[in-house]
Design an enzyme around this catalytic site. Structure first.
Site, PDB file in Angstrom:
ATOM      1  N   ARG A  74       0.930  -1.289   0.014  1.00 50.55           N
ATOM      2  CA  ARG A  74      -0.019  -0.016  -0.085  1.00 50.55           C
ATOM      3  C   ARG A  74       0.908   1.190  -0.151  1.00 50.55           C
ATOM      4  O   ARG A  74       1.973   0.985   0.588  1.00 50.55           O
ATOM      5  CB  ARG A  74      -0.772   0.034   1.147  1.00 50.55           C
ATOM      6  CG  ARG A  74      -2.048  -0.895   1.231  1.00 50.55           C
ATOM      7  CD  ARG A  74      -3.128  -0.662   0.156  1.00 50.55           C
ATOM      8  NE  ARG A  74      -4.270  -1.230   0.121  1.00 50.55           N
ATOM      9  CZ  ARG A  74      -4.451  -2.232  -0.541  1.00 50.55           C
ATOM     10  NH1 ARG A  74      -3.519  -2.954  -1.443  1.00 50.55           N
ATOM     11  NH2 ARG A  74      -5.575  -3.107  -0.419  1.00 50.55           N
ATOM     12  N   GLU A  99      -2.852   7.854  -4.500  1.00 49.92           N
ATOM     13  CA  GLU A  99      -3.093   7.028  -5.748  1.00 49.92           C
ATOM     14  C   GLU A  99      -4.305   7.533  -6.553  1.00 49.92           C
ATOM     15  O   GLU A  99      -5.336   7.395  -5.641  1.00 49.92           O
ATOM     16  CB  GLU A  99      -3.215   5.404  -5.206  1.00 49.92           C
ATOM     17  CG  GLU A  99      -3.022   4.545  -6.384  1.00 49.92           C
ATOM     18  CD  GLU A  99      -2.784   3.137  -5.799  1.00 49.92           C
ATOM     19  OE1 GLU A  99      -1.766   2.534  -5.187  1.00 49.92           O
ATOM     20  OE2 GLU A  99      -3.917   2.336  -5.647  1.00 49.92           O
ATOM     21  N   HIS A 153      -1.269   0.068  -9.798  1.00 50.80           N
ATOM     22  CA  HIS A 153      -1.815  -0.833  -8.952  1.00 50.80           C
ATOM     23  C   HIS A 153      -2.337  -2.037  -9.598  1.00 50.80           C
ATOM     24  O   HIS A 153      -3.631  -2.142  -9.712  1.00 50.80           O
ATOM     25  CB  HIS A 153      -3.034  -0.118  -8.224  1.00 50.80           C
ATOM     26  CG  HIS A 153      -3.532  -0.742  -6.701  1.00 50.80           C
ATOM     27  ND1 HIS A 153      -3.594  -0.276  -5.612  1.00 50.80           N
ATOM     28  CD2 HIS A 153      -3.412  -2.216  -6.489  1.00 50.80           C
ATOM     29  CE1 HIS A 153      -3.948  -1.163  -4.579  1.00 50.80           C
ATOM     30  NE2 HIS A 153      -3.934  -2.394  -5.377  1.00 50.80           N
TER      31      HIS A 153
HETATM   32  C1  8YV Z   1      -7.178  -5.382  -5.536  1.00 49.08           C
HETATM   33  C2  8YV Z   1      -5.707  -5.204  -3.705  1.00 49.08           C
HETATM   34  O1  8YV Z   1      -7.178  -5.403  -6.911  1.00 49.08           O
HETATM   35  O2  8YV Z   1      -6.767  -7.132  -2.795  1.00 49.08           O
HETATM   36  C3  8YV Z   1      -6.181  -6.073  -2.563  1.00 49.08           C
HETATM   37  O3  8YV Z   1      -5.787  -5.733  -1.390  1.00 49.08           O
HETATM   38  O4  8YV Z   1      -4.819  -4.213  -3.406  1.00 49.08           O
HETATM   39  C4  8YV Z   1      -5.750  -5.399  -4.780  1.00 49.08           C
HETATM   40  O5  8YV Z   1      -4.973  -6.188  -5.450  1.00 49.08           O
HETATM   41  C5  8YV Z   1      -7.995  -4.172  -4.794  1.00 49.08           C
HETATM   42  O6  8YV Z   1      -8.308  -4.091  -3.702  1.00 49.08           O
HETATM   43  C6  8YV Z   1      -9.194  -4.079  -5.872  1.00 49.08           C
HETATM   44  O7  8YV Z   1      -9.716  -2.806  -5.853  1.00 49.08           O
END
Ligand code: 8YV
Length: 314
Positions: free
Chosen positions: A231, A260, A279
């Site tokens: 993150r 982001e 991302h």
């Molecule tokens: C997802 C992510 O694509 O799963 C997670 O925590 O950061 C990502 O891989 C995302 O959350 C979907 O918006």
């Protein structure tokens, strides 16, 4: 029987929208927040919209929050727990894809692939020169994994296949896993000092917010690269920009940023020693399919008051 109402942030992928719509009426996020005539029974978080006590107070009928993804740092879990609302997520299915992404970034950055691609397409590339764009080796280098959870372990396995020395730091040692993974537990500062590639794979929490700042970057080798597939807020963006601009570390390869996306004129985006992706950690057809399956099932189970496939514990 009318379908239960669920609010979702969007725009949702067409397939998810269609699958959800078979079972629920989807209300746009803002409409739900503004207060609707009919009560909302569920929340489906597709991106990373904030869900907190204030929102839940405006939606008192909510009995399930289902997150498309594993990370739930955008949901204030204490507020949710206080209201006894279950939160579902999608752990496990995205570990391989995210570890692949960490390695994609590591290799691309080490061998200057993105920079090379830009140059190979440019009018400037008219003569081959054995002296340009020398990268750093990956094999025989040391990778320091911060967070040897499900994703971190997958990264460690890939690193061993690349003949790397693997060290890691965790909140707790995992003696049972070290031997199988051929990964050695070391202190956080030691990891920063000795690693050629520092890879972040910890969840965002109050304990990890700002984990990498000026002092931590100062410990890294001038030849080291920072890779973040976790993150954005785990890294202090201003400190990273400064360290990269002044070449105090070699490079950064980022799948996530804070904020982001970054403002389009952010200085980080102008640096050649940054490789950046929007991302994409879990962004494969197969993984996203599984995330959709689990998150939809979690939502429907929660609406029916049944146990979820995967429930987040606060
Ligand atoms: C997802 C992510 O694509 O799963 C997670 O925590 O950061 C990502 O891989 C995302 O959350 C979907 O918006």
């Amino acid at each position: 029987m009318p379908k239960p109402r669920v609010t979702a942030d969007g725009p949702l992928a067409a397939e998810i929208n269609a699958r959800l719509s078979e079972h629920v009426e989807i209300l746009p996020w803002q409409v739900a927040l503004d207060g609707s005539a009919e009560p909302v029974a569920g929340i489906y978080t597709y991106g990373h919209p904030r869900v907190d006590g204030g929102m839940l107070d405006r939606l008192p009928g909510v009995r399930i929050i289902s997150n498309y993804g594993v990370g739930v740092d955008h949901i204030v879990l204490a507020d949710v727990a206080a209201r006894k609302i279950p939160v579902g997520n999608t752990p496990g299915v995205l570990d391989g894809a995210t570890a692949d992404m960490a390695f994609t970034l590591l290799l691309a950055s080490a061998r200057r692939l993105v920079e090379g691609d830009r140059y190979a397409r440019s009018p400037g590339f008219t003569v081959y020169d054995p002296g340009y764009m020398l990268g750093r080796e990956v094999h025989d280098a040391t990778i320091g994994i911060v967070g040897l959870g499900r994703i971190g372990r997958q990264i460690a396995r890939r690193a061993r296949a690349f003949d790397m020395t693997v060290v890691y730091h965790n909140r707790r040692t995992r003696p049972e896993g070290d031997a199988a993974l051929e990964a050695r537990y070391i202190g956080f500062e030691e990891l920063l000092k000795i690693s050629d590639y520092v890879v972040l794979s910890v969840p965002l929490s109050p304990a990890t917010r700002g984990l990498i700042g000026r002092d931590q970057l100062a410990l890294m080798k001038p030849t080291a690269t920072l890779i973040n597939v976790a993150r954005g807020p785990i890294v202090n963006t201003a400190s990273l920009t400064e360290a990269l601009t002044e070449r105090r570390i070699l490079a950064a390869a980022l799948d996530v940023t804070d904020p982001e996306p970054l403002p389009r004129n952010h200085p980080l985006l102008k640096l050649d020693n940054v490789t950046i992706a929007p991302h994409l950690g879990s962004a494969t057809v197969q993984t996203r399919q599984q995330m959709a399956d689990i998150s939809i099932e979690n939502l429907l189970r929660g609406l029916r008051g049944e146990p979820l496939l995967f429930e987040v514990r606060a």
